[in-house]
Design an enzyme around this catalytic site. Structure first.
Site, mmCIF file in Angstrom:
data_model
loop_
_atom_site.group_PDB
_atom_site.id
_atom_site.type_symbol
_atom_site.label_atom_id
_atom_site.label_comp_id
_atom_site.label_asym_id
_atom_site.label_seq_id
_atom_site.Cartn_x
_atom_site.Cartn_y
_atom_site.Cartn_z
ATOM 1 N N GLU A 84 37.756 31.873 28.385
ATOM 2 C CA GLU A 84 36.868 31.020 27.598
ATOM 3 C C GLU A 84 35.704 31.797 26.988
ATOM 4 O O GLU A 84 35.006 31.277 26.108
ATOM 5 C CB GLU A 84 36.324 29.888 28.471
ATOM 6 C CG GLU A 84 37.343 28.797 28.789
ATOM 7 C CD GLU A 84 37.864 28.080 27.553
ATOM 8 O OE1 GLU A 84 37.116 27.995 26.565
ATOM 9 O OE2 GLU A 84 39.017 27.618 27.568
ATOM 10 N N GLU A 115 49.807 38.904 47.048
ATOM 11 C CA GLU A 115 48.442 38.825 47.571
ATOM 12 C C GLU A 115 48.275 39.615 48.873
ATOM 13 O O GLU A 115 47.149 39.912 49.283
ATOM 14 C CB GLU A 115 48.027 37.375 47.792
ATOM 15 C CG GLU A 115 48.696 36.654 48.937
ATOM 16 C CD GLU A 115 48.103 35.268 49.132
ATOM 17 O OE1 GLU A 115 47.471 35.064 50.187
ATOM 18 O OE2 GLU A 115 48.255 34.398 48.257
#
Length: 301
Positions: A84, A115
């Site tokens: 954004e 992960e």
């Protein structure tokens, strides 16, 4: 394998032992009440967030970059904030980046074992050419994700500034960070589902970090996003409204001056408020490091 410390995010919520027996009305009422704990938890760590913003600002002002590193939900939240920044503040996509365990494919599908790979966290930052001018924020609700730990350890080794964003006190990755932001939102109503309160808290913290940093960098005049990248009709209309509000000109006048600036809002505002030419307004902005208010004051000196 060493057992993880007791985690608040994995604890049982005392009010939801019978969640499966509750009505929809009861579930959403309880969720809404539980979410009220989020801003209270964030309030306790505001000094740490402020320190982080000052470090990030200094880094970006001097040519550094900000990296969000996370796995699963935490990685996706970092990505949401990073992507954004270009449309909102006209930053290069290189300035704020997100690194997800498992790469971009992990946005929509879990990548098995990603992960848990500490070395992968290190190599992911190496590939981006991390330097001592950069900042790395490791995001992990549990505070123990190996991928994130590996990234923070590597970041420290090259002299980059490091921060951790977790939801558990005294977390493992906090030990690898210069600044540890531990937002203790407590147990989730659905045990262990940190996409709920923990994730919401982390999104709010990242909102603070990126927005306040961009304000300090001169991306905002008053409360207006004057560095908006007007890449489509919706954003062009927003640019016109911003110019109208900042200068009190008509819609038509805003449209005319934006046509001259190529829909760059900052020079349009400076042109109108200082009666300058386009070249003059750009020079004023250059002399004020992109801060509109300072550019206007320079003209009036």
């Amino acid at each position: 394998m060493e057992r993880e410390p007791k985690l608040q995010t994995e604890a049982h919520h005392r009010e939801t032992s019978n969640l499966d027996l509750m009505s929809v009305s009861e579930i959403i009422k309880l969720m809404n009440q539980d979410d009220f704990k989020i801003p209270l938890a964030i309030e306790k760590v505001l000094p740490k967030i402020e320190k982080t913003i000052k470090v990030v600002y200094h880094s970006l002002e001097t040519g550094g970059r900000l990296f969000y590193v996370g796995a699963g939900t935490s990685g996706r939240i970092g990505l949401l904030d990073a992507v954004e920044c270009p449309p909102t503040f006209s930053t290069s996509p290189e300035v704020v980046q997100a690194i997800l365990a498992g790469g971009i494919d992990a946005v929509v599908l879990a990548v098995e074992g990603a992960e848990d790979d500490e070395q992968w966290g290190q190599s992911s930052l190496k590939e981006h050419g991390l330097t001592e001018r950069d900042v790395v924020i490791g995001i992990a609700a549990s505070g123990s994700t190996p991928f994130v730990k590996g990234a923070l350890v590597y970041a420290r080794s090259v002299g980059a500034k490091t921060m951790s964003l977790t939801s558990n006190p005294n977390s493992i990755i906090s030990e690898c960070a210069d600044i540890a932001i531990e937002v203790d939102t407590g147990p989730e109503i659905l045990t262990g589902s940190t996409r709920l309160k923990a994730a919401s808290a982390h999104k709010m913290v990242l909102n603070m970090i990126s927005t306040a940093t961009m304000v300090q960098l001169g991306k905002v005049y008053k409360n207006l996003m004057v560095d908006v990248h007007a890449s489509n009709n919706k954003l062009k209309e927003r640019a016109k409204r911003i110019v109208c509000e900042a200068t009190e000109v008509t819609y038509e006048q805003a449209e005319q001056v934006l046509a001259k600036t190529g829909y760059e809002v900052k020079p349009a505002i400076v042109m109108l408020l200082t009666q300058s030419t386009l070249d003059e307004s750009k020079q004023l902005l250059a002399n004020s490091k992109g801060h509109v208010r300072a550019a206007i004051q320079l003209k009036n000196i």
